[in-house]
Design an enzyme around this catalytic site. Structure first.
Site, PDB file in Angstrom:
ATOM      1  N   LYS A  96      36.045  -8.842  -6.684  1.00 28.90           N
ATOM      2  CA  LYS A  96      36.433  -7.418  -6.784  1.00 28.90           C
ATOM      3  C   LYS A  96      36.682  -6.846  -5.391  1.00 28.90           C
ATOM      4  O   LYS A  96      37.693  -6.190  -5.147  1.00 28.90           O
ATOM      5  CB  LYS A  96      35.314  -6.621  -7.467  1.00 28.90           C
ATOM      6  CG  LYS A  96      35.447  -5.120  -7.309  1.00 28.90           C
ATOM      7  CD  LYS A  96      34.348  -4.359  -8.005  1.00 28.90           C
ATOM      8  CE  LYS A  96      33.082  -4.146  -7.210  1.00 28.90           C
ATOM      9  NZ  LYS A  96      33.170  -3.143  -6.129  1.00 28.90           N
ATOM     10  N   ASN A  97      35.735  -7.098  -4.480  1.00 26.82           N
ATOM     11  CA  ASN A  97      35.823  -6.434  -3.174  1.00 26.82           C
ATOM     12  C   ASN A  97      36.863  -7.054  -2.251  1.00 26.82           C
ATOM     13  O   ASN A  97      37.179  -6.478  -1.208  1.00 26.82           O
ATOM     14  CB  ASN A  97      34.445  -6.394  -2.513  1.00 26.82           C
ATOM     15  CG  ASN A  97      33.524  -5.417  -3.230  1.00 26.82           C
ATOM     16  OD1 ASN A  97      33.983  -4.642  -4.074  1.00 26.82           O
ATOM     17  ND2 ASN A  97      32.241  -5.453  -2.915  1.00 26.82           N
TER      18      ASN A  97
ATOM     19  N   CYS B 106      27.451   9.720  -3.091  1.00 25.21           N
ATOM     20  CA  CYS B 106      27.289   8.532  -3.916  1.00 25.21           C
ATOM     21  C   CYS B 106      25.818   8.308  -4.178  1.00 25.21           C
ATOM     22  O   CYS B 106      24.956   8.841  -3.493  1.00 25.21           O
ATOM     23  CB  CYS B 106      27.879   7.340  -3.193  1.00 25.21           C
ATOM     24  SG  CYS B 106      27.659   5.837  -4.096  1.00 25.21           S
TER      25      CYS B 106
ATOM     26  N   ARG C 132      27.389   8.397   2.381  1.00 25.12           N
ATOM     27  CA  ARG C 132      28.271   7.280   2.761  1.00 25.12           C
ATOM     28  C   ARG C 132      29.454   7.857   3.539  1.00 25.12           C
ATOM     29  O   ARG C 132      30.496   8.151   2.964  1.00 25.12           O
ATOM     30  CB  ARG C 132      28.755   6.526   1.528  1.00 25.12           C
ATOM     31  CG  ARG C 132      27.707   5.600   0.962  1.00 25.12           C
ATOM     32  CD  ARG C 132      28.222   4.889  -0.271  1.00 25.12           C
ATOM     33  NE  ARG C 132      29.093   3.782   0.028  1.00 25.12           N
ATOM     34  CZ  ARG C 132      29.714   3.061  -0.916  1.00 25.12           C
ATOM     35  NH1 ARG C 132      29.546   3.358  -2.178  1.00 25.12           N
ATOM     36  NH2 ARG C 132      30.493   2.053  -0.584  1.00 25.12           N
TER      37      ARG C 132
ATOM     38  N   VAL D  20      32.659   8.400   6.264  1.00 27.04           N
ATOM     39  CA  VAL D  20      33.881   7.637   6.572  1.00 27.04           C
ATOM     40  C   VAL D  20      34.276   7.870   8.036  1.00 27.04           C
ATOM     41  O   VAL D  20      35.412   7.683   8.421  1.00 27.04           O
ATOM     42  CB  VAL D  20      35.051   8.012   5.624  1.00 27.04           C
ATOM     43  CG1 VAL D  20      34.824   7.468   4.231  1.00 27.04           C
ATOM     44  CG2 VAL D  20      35.278   9.520   5.578  1.00 27.04           C
ATOM     45  N   ASP D  21      33.280   8.296   8.845  1.00 25.41           N
ATOM     46  CA  ASP D  21      33.568   8.614  10.247  1.00 25.41           C
ATOM     47  C   ASP D  21      34.123   7.414  11.018  1.00 25.41           C
ATOM     48  O   ASP D  21      35.010   7.566  11.867  1.00 25.41           O
ATOM     49  CB  ASP D  21      32.298   9.156  10.926  1.00 25.41           C
ATOM     50  CG  ASP D  21      31.129   8.185  10.825  1.00 25.41           C
ATOM     51  OD1 ASP D  21      30.974   7.542   9.763  1.00 25.41           O
ATOM     52  OD2 ASP D  21      30.367   8.053  11.793  1.00 25.41           O
TER      53      ASP D  21
ATOM     54  N   ASP E 170      24.624  -5.988  -1.849  1.00 29.46           N
ATOM     55  CA  ASP E 170      25.080  -6.002  -3.243  1.00 29.46           C
ATOM     56  C   ASP E 170      24.276  -6.969  -4.118  1.00 29.46           C
ATOM     57  O   ASP E 170      24.512  -7.049  -5.330  1.00 29.46           O
ATOM     58  CB  ASP E 170      26.584  -6.345  -3.308  1.00 29.46           C
ATOM     59  CG  ASP E 170      27.436  -5.228  -2.746  1.00 29.46           C
ATOM     60  OD1 ASP E 170      26.940  -4.099  -2.619  1.00 29.46           O
ATOM     61  OD2 ASP E 170      28.610  -5.489  -2.406  1.00 29.46           O
TER      62      ASP E 170
ATOM     63  N   ARG F 105      32.673  -1.982 -14.187  1.00 28.33           N
ATOM     64  CA  ARG F 105      33.433  -1.778 -12.949  1.00 28.33           C
ATOM     65  C   ARG F 105      33.539  -3.075 -12.165  1.00 28.33           C
ATOM     66  O   ARG F 105      34.543  -3.291 -11.481  1.00 28.33           O
ATOM     67  CB  ARG F 105      32.735  -0.742 -12.063  1.00 28.33           C
ATOM     68  CG  ARG F 105      32.874   0.684 -12.540  1.00 28.33           C
ATOM     69  CD  ARG F 105      32.247   1.608 -11.516  1.00 28.33           C
ATOM     70  NE  ARG F 105      32.551   1.118 -10.180  1.00 28.33           N
ATOM     71  CZ  ARG F 105      31.699   1.110  -9.152  1.00 28.33           C
ATOM     72  NH1 ARG F 105      30.506   1.605  -9.283  1.00 28.33           N
ATOM     73  NH2 ARG F 105      32.067   0.629  -7.983  1.00 28.33           N
TER      74      ARG F 105
END
Ligand code: EPU
Length: 451
Positions: free
Chosen positions: A50-51, A145, A150, A152-153, A337, A429
């Protein structure tokens, strides 16, 4: 004594993710029902990653002509990414044999609004490609989340370092200006960033200059993305190392690509095999992508055999699981994960183990649900202290995120009686046919469809 452990863990953070849009389309009230205690046996074929798939799909924004992707898992997240891409002029079509054909046919769209981005954080990885190929990229900030904050900087710092003019307004971020190239440092307080590295590498692939990405993420999914981009005509060296060098090219062309196997799905099934002391072989995998997991399962007493593209759990005489500490880290360390699934394993171990989360220090929502099944888990900051027990009993539990739901399914395989895992849309998902794969191995598991 037991009460104290239970009440302590119930104080775990209550942050929550926005319900995915597709959750409302059906399947939202489905449950997975497991009756524990069965021994498993046989081979389980692991799906494509998936990733790895998600950033490669984002990369198709950069490419002229059709891309044919093989080994793409049939997952809700993949469907959702394709839905978002469609709104941005990228068409996709699943062939009968499972191959996914993708092509950017309309290159005028550059904006992904909140109603799309909020459904999947990973869609933020489209920002770099939109900017590089279409001159402007505009995305909504993804928001909070279940793992906590989380940011995104690092994505934005990296994109700015290679030329992006950044405008922040009304919850959106817009990138414009020429992609020049430059030197980027991708390290942050929790190591490098996987999708941040992907964002910068993709934009740099179509730049006017050379980009040096220092402290790049080493995850196999990043390597797969870089090799895919190379196949499309990108100039990238240092692939698989901390320093990527990208020489920008004018255009990228479509190609055929086979996505790598899903190391997290493989680790999940292997952990389940160890928990049930079963003779199970996970196949069609890349064992070298999961050495940290193999190492920890070995420390927990598992007897594992490894081949070119498979790993087998050979049952032990006693079936005992030993307590073994683990710390999650960026690759090649133990993956965050698989932390939840490993916690389920430690919940049935002999002794006390410490699980330290160094990638997402708040990612412990599953602990409270594992406690409902009889686990003894106490949270101490970024650590969970797990006192193993042999008394685990089925109950109704709720999944809080994708990997949390996997840990609950694993625990259901060993708990006495019946476990109902709710909010199954989380598991859909990221796991292809999870209940079918476990049933084929002999588990008593079914999906209860409601609504
Ligand atoms: N971080 C920052 N700033 C940033 C970006 C990240 O501080 O700009 C921090 C994060 O808060 C975290 C750490 O850096 O503490 C690592 O986050 P990273 O950016 O690497 O995560 P990601 O790229 O958003 C991917 C996977 C996740 C996986 C993480 C870590 C995809 C689609 N997602 O997320 O997968 O947990 O890397 O390995 O590839 C999952 O599949 O269940 C999943 C959550």
């Amino acid at each position: 004594m037991r009460r104290a452990w239970v009440s302590a863990v119930l104080t775990v953070s209550g942050a929550s993710c926005v319900l995915p849009a597709y959750a409302t389309l059906g399947g939202v009230v489905d449950r997975i029902r497991i009756k524990g205690g069965r021994e498993l046996r046989g081979d389980v074929r692991i799906s494509g990653s998936k990733n790895a798939t998600l950033p490669i799909l984002a990369a198709t924004i950069l490419v002229d002509g059709p891309v044919l992707l093989r080994n793409v898992p049939q997952l809700k997240d993949v469907e959702q990414m394709c839905r978002i891409l469609k709104r941005l002029g990228v068409q996709s079509h699943r062939h009968d044999n499972g191959d996914l054909e993708v092509e950017a046919v309309d290159k005028t769209f550059y904006k992904a609004p909140y109603d799309l981005v909020r459904t999947m954080r990973a869609s933020f990885v489209m920002l770099g490609p939109l900017w590089a190929r279409r001159g402007i990229g505009e995305l909504s900030y993804p928001g909070g989340c279940v793992f906590g904050h989380r940011p995104v900087d690092l994505h934005l710092k990296g994109l700015e370092a290679i030329g992006a003019q950044i405008d922040r307004h009304d919850g959106y971020v817009t990138l414009s200006g020429p992609v020049r190239g430059g030197t980027v440092f991708m390290g942050g307080p929790f190591g490098s960033t996987v999708l941040g590295t992907a964002n910068v590498v993709m934009a740099a692939a179509l730049s006017n200059g050379i980009t040096y990405v220092e402290h790049a993420a080493l995850e196999p999914e990043i390597t797969d993305l870089c090799l895919f981009l190379k196949r499309c005509g990108a100039q990238i060296s240092g692939i698989g190392s901390h320093m990527l060098v990208i020489e920008g090219v004018e255009s990228l062309q479509g190609c055929e690509w086979t996505v790598i196997p899903d190391r997290i799905e493989a680790g999940t099934f292997l952990t389940g095999a160890v928990m049930t002391n079963s003779d199970v072989r996970v196949t069609d995998i890349e064992p070298h992508h999961m050495l940290a997991v193999i190492d920890r399962l070995g420390a927990a007493g598992a007897n594992l055999e490894m081949g070119d593209n498979w790993v087998r759990n050979v049952p032990t005489e006693t079936g005992r699981v030993l307590a073994a500490d683990v710390t999650t880290l960026p690759y090649p360390g133990f993956p965050t994960d698989i932390q939840a699934q490993y916690m389920a394993l430690m919940a049935m171990a002999d002794g006390v183990s410490v699980i330290t989360e160094k990638v997402y220090p708040e990612r412990f929502m599953h602990a409270a649900e594992l406690v409902r099944l009889g686990a003894h888990i106490r949270r101490e900051g970024p650590c969970a202290i797990v006192q193993g027990t042999s008394i685990l009993a089925g109950a109704a539990v709720m999944a809080s995120d994708l990997r949390a739901s996997a840990s609950l399914v694993l625990m259901g395989l060993v708990a006495d009686g019946q476990t109902d895992v709710g909010r199954v849309y989380h598991i859909d998902r990221g796991y292809e046919l999870i209940e079918k794969k476990f049933r084929a191995l002999g588990a008593d598991i079914e999906r209860i469809r409601e609504g």
